[in-house]
Enzyme design. Sequence first.
Site, PDB file in Angstrom:
ATOM      1  N   HIS A   1       0.824  -1.218   0.000  1.00 51.27           N
ATOM      2  CA  HIS A   1       0.000   0.000   0.000  1.00 51.27           C
ATOM      3  C   HIS A   1       0.859   1.270   0.000  1.00 51.27           C
ATOM      4  O   HIS A   1       1.251   1.768   1.058  1.00 51.27           O
ATOM      5  CB  HIS A   1      -0.891  -0.024   1.244  1.00 51.27           C
ATOM      6  CG  HIS A   1      -2.015   0.938   1.170  1.00 51.27           C
ATOM      7  ND1 HIS A   1      -3.283   0.622   1.604  1.00 51.27           N
ATOM      8  CD2 HIS A   1      -2.097   2.215   0.729  1.00 51.27           C
ATOM      9  CE1 HIS A   1      -4.086   1.655   1.426  1.00 51.27           C
ATOM     10  NE2 HIS A   1      -3.386   2.648   0.908  1.00 51.27           N
TER      11      HIS A   1
ATOM     12  N   HIS B   1       1.423   5.163  -2.041  1.00 44.93           N
ATOM     13  CA  HIS B   1       0.980   6.184  -3.010  1.00 44.93           C
ATOM     14  C   HIS B   1       2.221   6.825  -3.615  1.00 44.93           C
ATOM     15  O   HIS B   1       2.965   7.517  -2.909  1.00 44.93           O
ATOM     16  CB  HIS B   1       0.115   7.238  -2.315  1.00 44.93           C
ATOM     17  CG  HIS B   1      -1.142   6.660  -1.742  1.00 44.93           C
ATOM     18  ND1 HIS B   1      -2.310   6.539  -2.471  1.00 44.93           N
ATOM     19  CD2 HIS B   1      -1.410   6.142  -0.517  1.00 44.93           C
ATOM     20  CE1 HIS B   1      -3.244   5.975  -1.713  1.00 44.93           C
ATOM     21  NE2 HIS B   1      -2.726   5.719  -0.520  1.00 44.93           N
ATOM     22  N   LEU B   2       2.443   6.573  -4.894  1.00 47.96           N
ATOM     23  CA  LEU B   2       3.647   7.099  -5.551  1.00 47.96           C
ATOM     24  C   LEU B   2       3.362   8.391  -6.324  1.00 47.96           C
ATOM     25  O   LEU B   2       4.302   9.037  -6.799  1.00 47.96           O
ATOM     26  CB  LEU B   2       4.269   6.043  -6.464  1.00 47.96           C
ATOM     27  CG  LEU B   2       4.824   4.804  -5.749  1.00 47.96           C
ATOM     28  CD1 LEU B   2       5.371   3.792  -6.747  1.00 47.96           C
ATOM     29  CD2 LEU B   2       5.900   5.186  -4.740  1.00 47.96           C
TER      30      LEU B   2
ATOM     31  N   ASP C   1      -8.762   2.692  -3.605  1.00 47.71           N
ATOM     32  CA  ASP C   1      -8.230   3.269  -2.361  1.00 47.71           C
ATOM     33  C   ASP C   1      -8.225   4.796  -2.356  1.00 47.71           C
ATOM     34  O   ASP C   1      -7.917   5.445  -3.352  1.00 47.71           O
ATOM     35  CB  ASP C   1      -6.807   2.788  -2.087  1.00 47.71           C
ATOM     36  CG  ASP C   1      -6.309   3.376  -0.774  1.00 47.71           C
ATOM     37  OD1 ASP C   1      -6.973   3.152   0.242  1.00 47.71           O
ATOM     38  OD2 ASP C   1      -5.296   4.095  -0.776  1.00 47.71           O
TER      39      ASP C   1
ATOM     40  N   HIS D   1     -11.048   0.014   0.662  1.00 45.22           N
ATOM     41  CA  HIS D   1     -10.834   1.100   1.628  1.00 45.22           C
ATOM     42  C   HIS D   1     -12.151   1.207   2.381  1.00 45.22           C
ATOM     43  O   HIS D   1     -13.109   1.818   1.908  1.00 45.22           O
ATOM     44  CB  HIS D   1     -10.502   2.400   0.896  1.00 45.22           C
ATOM     45  CG  HIS D   1     -10.368   3.586   1.801  1.00 45.22           C
ATOM     46  ND1 HIS D   1      -9.280   4.427   1.752  1.00 45.22           N
ATOM     47  CD2 HIS D   1     -11.165   4.082   2.787  1.00 45.22           C
ATOM     48  CE1 HIS D   1      -9.422   5.392   2.675  1.00 45.22           C
ATOM     49  NE2 HIS D   1     -10.574   5.201   3.299  1.00 45.22           N
TER      50      HIS D   1
ATOM     51  N   HIS E   1      -5.568  -0.977   5.296  1.00 42.51           N
ATOM     52  CA  HIS E   1      -5.390  -0.192   6.533  1.00 42.51           C
ATOM     53  C   HIS E   1      -6.509  -0.347   7.577  1.00 42.51           C
ATOM     54  O   HIS E   1      -7.200   0.613   7.915  1.00 42.51           O
ATOM     55  CB  HIS E   1      -5.163   1.289   6.230  1.00 42.51           C
ATOM     56  CG  HIS E   1      -6.033   1.894   5.147  1.00 42.51           C
ATOM     57  ND1 HIS E   1      -7.390   1.691   5.066  1.00 42.51           N
ATOM     58  CD2 HIS E   1      -5.710   2.710   4.112  1.00 42.51           C
ATOM     59  CE1 HIS E   1      -7.863   2.349   4.028  1.00 42.51           C
ATOM     60  NE2 HIS E   1      -6.872   2.975   3.435  1.00 42.51           N
TER      61      HIS E   1
ATOM     62  N   ASP F   1       0.742   2.503   3.737  1.00 40.79           N
ATOM     63  CA  ASP F   1      -0.135   3.593   3.264  1.00 40.79           C
ATOM     64  C   ASP F   1       0.672   4.891   3.125  1.00 40.79           C
ATOM     65  O   ASP F   1       0.185   5.983   3.456  1.00 40.79           O
ATOM     66  CB  ASP F   1      -1.340   3.786   4.183  1.00 40.79           C
ATOM     67  CG  ASP F   1      -2.421   4.671   3.540  1.00 40.79           C
ATOM     68  OD1 ASP F   1      -2.267   5.028   2.345  1.00 40.79           O
ATOM     69  OD2 ASP F   1      -3.403   5.001   4.211  1.00 40.79           O
TER      70      ASP F   1
ATOM     71  N   GLY G   1      -3.150  11.802   5.131  1.00 42.74           N
ATOM     72  CA  GLY G   1      -2.070  10.920   4.680  1.00 42.74           C
ATOM     73  C   GLY G   1      -0.757  11.236   5.364  1.00 42.74           C
ATOM     74  O   GLY G   1      -0.504  12.370   5.759  1.00 42.74           O
TER      75      GLY G   1
HETATM   76  O1  DOR Z   1      -4.902   9.207   4.440  1.00 44.57           O
HETATM   77  C1  DOR Z   1      -5.010   8.759   3.318  1.00 44.57           C
HETATM   78  N1  DOR Z   1      -4.346   9.299   2.285  1.00 44.57           N
HETATM   79  N2  DOR Z   1      -5.808   7.708   3.102  1.00 44.57           N
HETATM   80  C2  DOR Z   1      -6.078   7.273   1.860  1.00 44.57           C
HETATM   81  O2  DOR Z   1      -6.775   6.303   1.713  1.00 44.57           O
HETATM   82  C3  DOR Z   1      -5.556   7.997   0.675  1.00 44.57           C
HETATM   83  C4  DOR Z   1      -4.291   8.648   1.022  1.00 44.57           C
HETATM   84  C5  DOR Z   1      -3.790   9.589  -0.032  1.00 44.57           C
HETATM   85  O3  DOR Z   1      -3.857   9.272  -1.220  1.00 44.57           O
HETATM   86  O4  DOR Z   1      -3.276  10.658   0.325  1.00 44.57           O
END
Ligand code: DOR
Length: 428
Positions: free
Chosen positions: A57, A59-60, A148, A176, A229, A302, A321
């Site tokens: 998990h 986020h790139l 997600d 999610h 998560h 995450d 995030g």
């Molecule tokens: O806190 C989060 N940020 N939860 C998520 O499911 C998405 C992520 C994001 O992309 O910033």
Amino acid sequence: MSDLLIRGGRVIDAAGERVADVLVRGGHVVEVGTGLSGDEVLDASGCVVAPGLVDLHVHLREPGMEEAETVDTGARAAALGGFTAVVAMPNTEPAQDDPAVVMAVLAAGERASCDVAPAGCITRGRAGEALAPMGELHDLGVRIFTDDGACVADAGVMRHALDYSRALPGAVVAQHAEDPGLAGSGAMHEGAWSSRLGIPGRPAAAEDIIVARDLILAELTGARVHFLHVSTAGAVEMVRAAKARGLPVTAEAAPHHFTLTDECCASFDPVFKVHPPLRAQADVDAIRAGLADGTIDAIATDHAPHPVEQKERPFEEAPPGMLGLETALALTLTELVAPGLLSLADALALLSWRPAAIAGLESHGQPVEAGSVANLCVIDPDLPWEVDPLRLASKARNTPFAGRKLTGRVRHTLLRGEPVVIDGEAQR
Ligand code: DOR
């Protein structure tokens, strides 16, 4: 062909534990034994040699939000954290709901410091309505399907996705789990702290209701469901019961959910804002228990980078995030292994071979033995260090662990036999 020797480490993998040298040649482990020699030597004395870590998990942010992170910078952070593979979440811009976007992420990943496995969307534009072309994405190698950042809120759509996924070998639908109607515009966990702080809350029930519903749908369809998560005691308990009934369900938990509580939000610092939110101590305790007893299958970060100017806004306006790739292993060692909740081997199972199996990443999480692909990490489990946001390799700075003292750090990481981290320094 020159070879590389990882000398004198304590090798831990799914097959067990032994002190051995590991000889790597041509991208593979060619021998594990004692007294071996090689052209190039990486010292592993006092260290653990393990299959590379796998993060389900991450986020790139590429394509579309490259000011926050790119495949290149995120993968470098991953390698420094000991990861040799990450699953890239599809809430990019445009979203990973289309073969062309997935192909672009795959292409960027080819040059990166770890393997990048793009997740595919469940629905077009992550809008929760029409299904994405899951079959076409699967043809490109996608195995994890998720919207997600957004929950698939419509039970009919979720059922349809689960039914469809059964025709796709190895596919898993990852939810999610936060009911949007209940979570609303809440910015933190709903409880005593949200009342005291006057910040609108997201109740645990928002997560519990979707987990309950999707377990029923998993039973109805026979499809694999993975919960992203997981953060509530209720969700842990329901997943535990579902596993006991034999449902093909898996779950992950993030380090921030087993280390931090909603009380952190009393600082009004948006670095503590995340979806699902930091919960109450009873939830943290339940996540820890779920990790210890195998209810939760994987630790996933995450990792959610945001540019400073976006994150440093008033709490309710800031995007949710937090960063995770460079701190996950050390938090696991410090918070779960050191106090005796998990053995080192259990921790590595949660961070490597179990997530690799969930994502179908066959060259990761493998036993360290002759013939396996040399995706490896070497960990100094006793090295103390302090988290300094300015020294992270990620483009972003939004770690909630700034100033935290941790024990255990990655020393070397090998991707297909090539050292991408040596003595804690990125090589690419
Ligand atoms: O806190 C989060 N940020 N939860 C998520 O499911 C998405 C992520 C994001 O992309 O910033």
